[in-house]
Every structure is written in structure tokens, then in C-alpha cells.
Design a protein around this motif. Structure first.
Motif, mmCIF file in Angstrom:
data_model
loop_
_atom_site.group_PDB
_atom_site.id
_atom_site.type_symbol
_atom_site.label_atom_id
_atom_site.label_comp_id
_atom_site.label_asym_id
_atom_site.label_seq_id
_atom_site.Cartn_x
_atom_site.Cartn_y
_atom_site.Cartn_z
ATOM 1 N N GLU A 1 -23.336 -3.511 13.724
ATOM 2 C CA GLU A 1 -23.046 -2.562 15.097
ATOM 3 C C GLU A 1 -21.891 -3.537 16.027
ATOM 4 O OE1 GLU A 1 -24.793 0.672 16.720
ATOM 5 O OE2 GLU A 1 -26.627 -0.319 15.964
ATOM 6 N N TRP B 1 -27.024 1.943 13.825
ATOM 7 C CA TRP B 1 -27.194 1.468 12.099
ATOM 8 C C TRP B 1 -28.170 0.908 11.835
ATOM 9 C CZ3 TRP B 1 -24.706 2.087 8.066
ATOM 10 C CH2 TRP B 1 -24.451 1.028 7.055
ATOM 11 N N TYR C 1 -17.030 3.770 18.645
ATOM 12 C CA TYR C 1 -17.483 2.822 19.423
ATOM 13 C C TYR C 1 -16.911 2.711 20.757
ATOM 14 C CZ TYR C 1 -21.003 1.101 15.985
ATOM 15 O OH TYR C 1 -21.962 1.334 15.283
#
Length: 877
Positions: A89, A451, A484
Motif C-alpha cells: 500500500e 491490501w 489513494y
RNA sequence: GCCCCGGUGGUGGAAUUGGUAGACGCGCCGGAUUCAAAAUCCGGUUCCUUCGGGAGUGUCGGUUCGAGUCCGACCCGGGGCACCA
């Protein structure tokens, strides 16, 4: 040496890797006719490049796998990827990519690297834990645990970063602030999932005794982690009544939790304590509560200094020096409780900084005479110190066992008896009972991350009911259209993913947006390897029954507690859910040492990579510019200190065999290994030398099928003895993980072989025998070279399919033995005699030696000690 | 603070568990080969020595015919746990 006879490492290694791959040499299936052997190396996280620690780990597992295969076992040696987790991530955020693509790219790169090592792995069983085909099964397991009561939800406190909108692990909180944002961390209560590992606390503890092939160190660490203690939990009644104060806080505080101590008006106020030493109750001189005990504020009332005290307690946690000495701090509440056994005896009630709210009941009674901390506390605050255990010469505090004194009905009993008697009395009085406590907590598995494996539950909007996702709707897959751009968990703010319907009623429902702790994946991957293509269940009972348990697990000691304990819990939990699994997943465990390297720094103290420095006239300088470099400590390789070597460079330069050989021969595997360029070159030279030696002598060896001669020369017999003794020793050393000694034994043998000059047919036969043995022995360490030499020796069958040589018992003993002769404990001579020589013969031979006679001198012989086959010691006057 | 593990040549480490300390390797020194270098091969390599020997496994003491190994006290290094009641 002409070019065509020179050993071409690169081509040869590639050639044999291709042969193994095409022949599927290391692919296995359940074969009831053969004994199985399951070798397991801890699966790597796909960070992108292999590091030297990986090379060490997989070289060790490969030696075991190849050795066991040669011994005729059906060997399973699988590999996979621990592919979920935070680094993906972080990388995704930094590089504007997706965790999935970053992860799979890394897997491809690392696999390509591992393939160059020539590992005897069954790649057909490769597993990546981020594959929905993998986590589908653990979602099912999660639901099964839930139905068995082994998974549950509970409100609990997390560290919350208000800027990133995210939960922080304890390690990510630095000085009370978020590691990335620097914002003060808030404590938030969230509904979180837990696994009931505490149900198995006793069983997990007891079973440690049976793990005989585990390192003691790891067993001890697990015992301490579970932290079982037995004692008494009982109640003190207050003799004073604290006035009930309204909350003085600023209003943002959460309401206080219910607790054993009840502040309600009509009931008398009590406090519950836990102790492992109820025998010392007559020595009690105070009661102490944690500063954050639910009763603390009420007891303190508006006494001066309370806020100060609370602040000090909180600051001791962070100020570095204070922790060193950690002064005992107390706050006298002014209140008193009644001693349960002594009529009229009152004990003062303190708040104390050394009492932890999250252990026991958050309250204790203090017995200063028999506890270190209580002693320091009592000394500081002028409290009574009453000895109740006979301590003889020992100074107080005396914490050992002994006969009870000054203790009324306990007098004269041993500590052990007194503990039982005191508990019995507490029970009779209705004040408390004997209890067992564990340090171990339930395993919190919720992570507010993207994740990870989605937790397969939905919450009905109408009533909030928690409903498991039905099996036919599994897996709950991670969405791939995530962004993100905003802080926080992308699952939580995804526009559609979490909105669904209740599988029972069809009403609107919200998905659980938390994902699992990644220790979940590593808790059962060794079972998935057994049956990696099973679409119905994670693995079949048949596969598990054949392969489990793991015979040899190998990895770093950093997983001594969490991963290994969770896995032990997991097999038990799966068993409870009807899976066929052994209780213990890992029969044998080996923990390897770290790989270390010198650190280098420039004049400004910046770390430098070893590849960027060189030695000139004895001094280290930068390659680029020749600036001075200081050589620092030898520590574990880490990216932050830049003292890392890329194993791929080594393999490309010297070959996989040289890298493997160096790693195995330089240090015992359980100790730290200091990487050195010189060491790897030595291994490389040896590989070339073996090849060259065989090329030179090949024509002088006996034919492959030549009959055994009827007799051997003295030299030939000697060589044959060495061969068989080496076969015997190398097997034992490998089994004991003494790979460095196994390599040393092999090198001794090869030294003998190189200096052996065959003079006749029997010698030629003996030397062929020696070469054949040597090549098989060295195969687990340097398999490419070994295959090449084996083919050079004229064999059609490849070495990977060839068995370990048999030892000839008659050749394991030497026909003569050379032993030392001591005079008064100092070696003065050696004598050579038959191993079966009598004591008298040995004595006679020893005394005949002129050096021995000289050392004896005029005093004469008093006594002669003969240990056959070992030593003769002459005691002279 | 407590609990483990370790300390042996210049160096990584061996020593059959109380029996010839330093196997095997790295490095270094000398020699051979080479126009030269690399590579390779041979020999040497714990320290001191008056060449007889003497000392030596972190320190000091003990047990033993004999101690790197066992016992006691301490020093140093590494790891784990930590006001765990």
C-alpha cells in the motif's frame, strides 16, 4: 588449461536447472508406498529483490530436501508468497500504482531470482496469498471459526491518527504522535474482530513440552508469552467511604467501564486484587491500584497532587532516563481497607505507577518483605515491612520459598502449603478464590487497511445484525478500482463496494471494510501447499493426513512467538471445525542466524553501500572520488545502514553453487554469518578445483562397471576407510544442521583424493569409489556441480534421482590409532597401535618411548592410566 | 533489573561431550610455474624461546591422573522479556 575443459559455471547451472525443470524432478504427489518428508522454509514477503537472508534460508531448506530425497523419502519442498500487507500500500501511494500490480511484479522478479539458485522446489504448488483463490478459503475458515465461537467482535481501543484517518500499530506511534503525520494520536474505540486463542492457552502451553525438535530458546519465549500464573483473586472491603465525586474531567472522556469494584451508593465499596503469593498475606502492609484504575479518581477525591501524579505516571512511559531507574511513585488516597484475615487491621490504599491496569485486576496488595517492588515502595513511603517467610541469612526482600512465620494459622507450613491454605480460607470467607491467569490475549485480527483479506461479514442497516457472507458468495474480493488520493482506508470510502444486501432478508447492508491481519495468511499456508488447486476447501483431508506435520521448518528467529504461536492455534482451531490436521503444525524447527556485514560511512556520517567503497593501501575510500571512508560495526544487513549485498550480483559473478557453499561452510547455521567477499571467492575456487581435478584424473579411474578387486593396497584401503567414514559423518552432520562441519569433512576427503596417486587397478577402483561418493555427498550443497561431475563419471541417471551411498560398517574403524602419551598431564609423545590393543600393550609401548622416559626422570612411575583408543597418562613421582 | 546464548590463533570456526587444543576454510609468508601478471601447484603459519623447552581456550579460584569441556565467583559481547503482582 584449455578453454573447453574449463568449468563454465553459468552455462552448467542453467543447463541443470533446465533438466530438473523438464523432468519435474522435484514435483511430488502423495505416495503411500514411500515415507514422506515435509521441508518448509518460511515464505518470503515479495519486496522485489531477494536478500542474503533468503539465500541462507532456502539454501538450508534445500540441503535438507536434497539430502532426504537421496535417502529415499518422498520430499515436499514448496514455495510461495506472503503477498498481502502494508508495504504494497505504501508503494502504491508513492508510485501511483496498485498494490496488486506492484505485488505481482515483485513476485515475478523474485521468482526469477530464486530460480537461479537451483532449489529443489516443487513450483507446481506455488501459492500467492493475495490470490482470491487463496483467501477465499480463509474467509470460509473465518466464518467457521465464528460459528464455533472462536471468532467474535468486541469494542476495543486503537491508536487513531486524526490526520491520516487511519489506525496505527503500536510501533507506528512515536512519542504519542503518528509516525507519518506527527499528529497527536487519539485513542478511539472501534468494533474489532478477535480470535479466541485464549481458549487454547493451557493446551498451547502444555504442548510446548512435546516440541522436542524446537530450539529451547523459542520454547521458552512461547512459554513466557503465554505467561500462565496461578494465584488468588480476592476482595478487600473499604473501611472508609470516599465521597462520590462528579466527573471532574473536561467532558471528552469516555464513561468509565464497569468493573469489579462498584462505586454504587448503597453497596459497600470494595476492590479486587490478584496475587500469586497469597501465602504472604499476613505480611501485607498496603494496597495499590493502577493510576488508571476505575476507582482511582473516586478515591483521590479532590486531594492535592492527584493530577500531578497522573501526569508523572504518563510521562514515565516516554522519558528515556526515567525508565532506567523507574522510581516507584505512589499517591496516598488516604483511604483504608480491612485485612481479610486480621480483625481490626487496616491497610492504606495507594495509587502506584508500577501497577498495570491491563494485568490481573489492576490492583495488588503489597508485601514488602517478600517482593522487590513492594520493598522499594514501602521503603520510600515509610510503610511496614513484615517478614512472614523464614529467610535465614538472606536479606530482605526475600522472594524465595520457606517456612511461614508470623502468620497465624499458616505458621509452620511451607510456602506451597500456605498458598493452598490461604486460598481455602479466602473461599470460606467468601472473599475470593484461586484463579489461573494468562498474559496471552485474544488475537485481534481487524486491520483498517485495503491490501488484506476482506473479513467476510455484512452488517444489516436496519438492526445492525452481523451476518456472515454465504459460502456460495465467497470470495469477497477486493475491488481494484481504488484511489489513494484521500487518507484512510480505500475500502471504507469506496463508492459502491461496501454497499450490499443482507443475504438473509435482502435488506440494505454494509460490508465489513476491515481486512485481516496478515498473520492470518501465514497461519495456514503450509496446509494450502498440500493441495493448492483445491477449489472446494483450502486442502483435502487426504493430503493433510499424508503430509502433515511439517518435518522440518526453517526460518528466522524473529517469528519465534507470533507466527509460530498463531499457526499452532490455527491447526487446533481448524481441527475443531472438522478439518483433518495434526495438533502441532511443525515437528521440527530450526532458526537460522542473521547475515551481517561491515558498515561504511563517509566523512559526514552518511552510510555507504559496500559496492561503492574499495580498499586502497589499507584504507577504505569511495570508488567514486576516493574520499576517506570509516569502517563501522558489523551488524545485521539492513537497507537503512546500506550494509547490504545483493545476492544476485554474487550469483551472477560466482554462481549459485559458490554462494550456497560459502553460506553453508563459513558459520554454523544457527549463528550469525558475516558476509565476506574473500569467503565467496574461496568457495568459488573450490568448485573449480573439484571440476579440474576430476577432468585430470578421469582417465585413470576404473571403468564404471569394473568388478571389485579382491584386495587393496595400503593406500587404497586407507582411502576407502576415509570415504566410508566421511559418508557416515556427513549424514549425521546434515541431520544436526552442522552444515559447516559437513563441508569440512567433504573437503578433507577431497584433499586426500587429490593427493592419491592410483598405481594399479585396485587403486583405480578405490579412487572411482571415492569420486562417486564425494559427488553424492556434495550434491545437497552444490547440486549443479554435482550433477555435472556425476555425468562426467559416466552416469545416465541424474544425481537428483540417485540415492545416498551406503556405508560399509567394516570400513568405519581404522586398523591403527595414534594416541597421545602424557606424563603428569602433559603430552610428551604419541604412539600408534591397534584399536584393540590391550591396556598392557599400550602401557608397554608408552613407557618404551624415549621422550616419555626422559620426562619421567628419576622419580619413577607411580601409576599409569590407560584409556584404550584415547590416551595414556603416566603419573610420575 | 530478570532470563537465555556466546567468549578458542591475524580471522570464520573444529575438538568424538572429561582424554594429543587449533580440524576445515579465509588471510598472510616463502617457493615453483610465467617475459610479466592472473590462475594453479608445493611448503609454512597459536605465542614466547637461550632451540633444551615454556606458556596458552575472557579473568580468578576449585574438583580430577587429566579441564576449552565440570563446579564457584566475576568481566565482556549478543539476544529475549520487563514495574506481570
Amino acid at each position: 588449461m584449455s578453454e573447453n575443459t574449463r568449468y563454465n559455471i553459468k552455462d552448467t547451472e542453467a543447463k541443470w536447472q533446465k533438466v530438473w525443470d523438464e523432468r519435474k524432478s522435484f514435483e511430488v504427489t502423495e505416495d503411500p508406498s514411500k515415507e514422506k518428508y515435509y521441508v518448509l522454509a518460511m515464505l518470503p514477503y515479495p519486496s522485489g529483490r531477494i536478500h542474503v537472508g533468503h539465500v541462507r534460508n532456502y539454501t538450508l531448506s534445500d540441503v535438507v530436501a536434497r539430502y532426504r530425497k537421496a535417502q529415499g523419502y518422498n520430499v515436499l519442498n514448496p514455495m510461495g508468497w506472503d503477498a498481502l500487507g502494508l508495504p504494497a500500500e505504501n508503494a502504491a501511494m508513492e508510485r501511483n500504482t496498485l498494490p496488486k500490480s506492484w505485488t505481482y511484479e515483485n513476485i515475478a522478479q523474485m521468482k526469477a531470482q530464486l530460480l537461479t539458485m537451483g532449489l529443489a522446489i516443487d513450483w507446481s504448488r506455488e501459492v500467492a496469498t493475495c490470490d482470491p483463490d487463496y483467501y477465499k478459503h480463509e474467509q470460509k475458515m473465518f466464518i467457521e471459526f465464528y460459528k464455533k465461537g472462536l471468532a467474535y467482535r468486541k469494542e476495543s481501543v486503537v491508536n487513531w491518527d486524526p490526520v491520516d484517518n487511519t489506525v496505527l500499530a503500536n510501533e507506528q506511534v512515536v512519542d504519542g504522535k503518528g509516525w507519518r503525520t506527527g499528529a497527536p494520536v487519539e485513542r478511539r474505540k472501534l468494533n474489532q474482530w478477535f480470535f479466541k486463542i485464549t481458549d487454547y492457552a493451557d493446551e498451547l502451553l502444555e504442548a510446548i513440552d512435546g516440541l522436542e525438535r524446537w530450539p529451547d530458546k523459542v520454547r521458552t519465549m512461547q512459554r513466557n508469552w503465554i505467561g500462565k500464573s496461578q494465584g488468588a483473586q480476592f476482595t478487600f472491603n473499604f473501611t472508609t467511604s470516599p465521597s462520590c465525586h462528579p466527573e471532574r474531567s473536561e467532558g471528552s472522556q469516555k464513561p468509565q467501564e464497569d468493573s469489579s469494584a462498584s462505586p454504587q451508593n448503597d453497596k459497600p465499596l470494595t476492590v479486587e486484587v490478584y496475587t500469586t503469593r497469597p501465602d504472604t498475606l499476613f505480611g501485607a502492609s498496603f494496597v495499590a491500584l493502577a493510576a488508571d484504575h476505575p476507582l482511582a479518581k473516586q478515591l483521590a477525591g479532590d486531594k492535592d497532587g492527584f493530577d500531578d501524579f497522573i501526569q508523572k505516571c504518563q510521562s514515565t512511559g516516554t522519558s528515556e532516563e526515567a525508565i532506567e531507574k523507574a522510581d516507584k511513585l505512589g499517591f496516598d488516597t488516604g483511604h483504608k481497607v480491612a485485612h481479610p484475615f486480621i480483625e481490626g487491621r487496616e491497610l492504606p490504599v495507594y495509587l502506584a505507577n508500577f501497577i498495570l491496569m491491563d494485568y490481573g485486576t489492576g490492583a495488588i496488595f503489597g508485601c514488602p518483605a517478600h517482593d522487590e517492588r513492594d520493598f522499594a515502595f514501602a521503603t520510600k513511603y515509610g510503610l511496614d515491612i513484615l517478614p512472614v517467610v523464614e529467610h535465614g541469612e538472606e536479606e530482605l526482600p526475600y522472594v524465595g520459598p520457606g517456612k511461614m512465620i508470623n502468620s497465624d494459622f499458616l505458621d509452620g507450613l511451607t510456602s506451597e502449603e500456605a498458598i493452598a491454605a490461604a486460598i481455602k480460607k479466602l473461599e470460606e470467607l467468601g472473599a475470593g478464590q484461586g484463579v489461573t491467569k494468562f498474559r496471552l490475549r485474544d488475537w485481534g485480527v481487524s486491520r483498517q487497511r485495503y491490501w488484506g483479506c476482506p473479513i467476510p461479514f455484512v452488517y444489516r442497516e436496519s438492526d445492525g445484525a452481523c451476518i456472515p457472507v454465504p459460502e456460495d458468495q465467497l470470495p469477497v474480493e477486493l475491488p481494484e478500482d481504488i484511489d489513494y488520493d484521500a487518507p484512510g482506508n480505500p475500502l471504507d470510502r469506496h463508492p459502491t463496494w461496501k454497499y450490499t444486501t443482507c443475504p438473509e432478508t435482502g435488506e440494505p447492508a454494509i460490508r465489513e471494510t476491515d481486512t485481516c491481519d496478515t498473520f492470518f495468511e501465514s497461519s495456514w499456508y503450509f496446509l494450502r501447499y498440500l493441495d493448492p488447486n483445491n477449489t472446494e476447501r483450502g486442502f483435502s483431508d487426504e493430503a493433510s493426513k499424508y503430509w502433515m506435520a511439517v518435518d522440518q521448518y526453517i526460518g528466522g528467529v524473529e517469528h519465534a512467538v507470533l507466527h509460530l504461536l498463531y499457526s499452532r492455534f490455527f491447526t487446533r482451531a481448524l481441527k475443531a471445525c472438522g478439518y483433518a490436521v495434526t495438533d502441532e503444525p511443525f515437528d521440527g524447527l530450526f532458526t537460522q542466524g542473521m547475515v551481517t556485514h561491515t558498515t561504511f560511512a563517509d566523512e559526514d556520517g552518511n552510510w555507504l553501500f559496500p559496492v561503492d567503497v574499495e580498499q586502497k593501501d589499507g584504507n577504505w575510500v569511495t570508488i567514486d572520488g576516493g574520499k576517506p571512508v570509516t569502517q563501522g560495526a558489523v551488524v545485521k544487513m539492513s537497507k537503512s545502514k546500506k550494509n547490504v549485498i545483493d545476492p544476485q550480483d554474487i550469483i551472477d559473478t560466482y554462481g549459485a553453487d559458490a554462494a550456497r557453499l560459502f553460506i553453508l561452510s563459513d558459520s554454523p547455521p544457527d549463528r550469525d554469518l558475516e558476509w565476506s567477499e574473500a569467503g565467496i571467492e574461496g568457495a568459488w575456487k573450490y568448485i573449480n578445483k573439484l571440476h579440474r581435478s576430476l577432468m585430470e584424473i578421469k582417465d585413470k579411474l576404473a571403468a564404471k562397471d569394473a568388478p571389485a578387486p579382491s584386495a587393496f593396497s595400503d593406500e587404497g584401503s586407507k582411502l576407502r576407510r576415509t570415504v566410508h567414514q566421511t559418508i557416515d559423518a556427513v549424514g549425521r552432520e546434515i541431520e544436526d544442521f552442522h552444515m559447516n562441519k559437513a563441508v569440512a569433512k567433504i573437503r578433507e576427503l577431497s584433499n586426500d583424493m587429490v593427493s592419491f596417486d592410483p598405481k594399479d587397478d585396485s587403486d583405480a577402483y578405490a579412487l572411482r569409489e571415492a569420486w562417486e561418493a564425494l559427488v553424492v555427498l556434495i550434491n545437497p550443497m552444490v547440486p549443479h556441480l554435482a550433477e555435472e561431475l556425476w555425468a562426467e563419471l559416466g552416469h545416465d541417471q541424474i544425481l537428483a534421482d540417485t540415492n545416498w551411498p551406503e556405508t560399509d560398517e567394516s570400513l568405519l574403524e581404522n586398523d591403527t590409532v595414534t594416541i597421545g602419551v602424557q606424563v603428569n598431564g602433559k603430552v610428551r609423545a604419541t604412539i600408534t597401535l591397534s584399536p584393540n590393543a590391550s591396556k598392557e600393550e599400550a602401557e608397554e609401548l608408552a613407557l618404551a618411548d624415549p621422550n616419555v622416559q626422559k620426562a619421567i626422570g628419576g622419580g619413577g612411575v607411580k601409576k599409569v592410566i590407560v584409556v584404550p583408543g584415547r590416551i595414556v597418562n603416566v603419573v610420575a613421582g
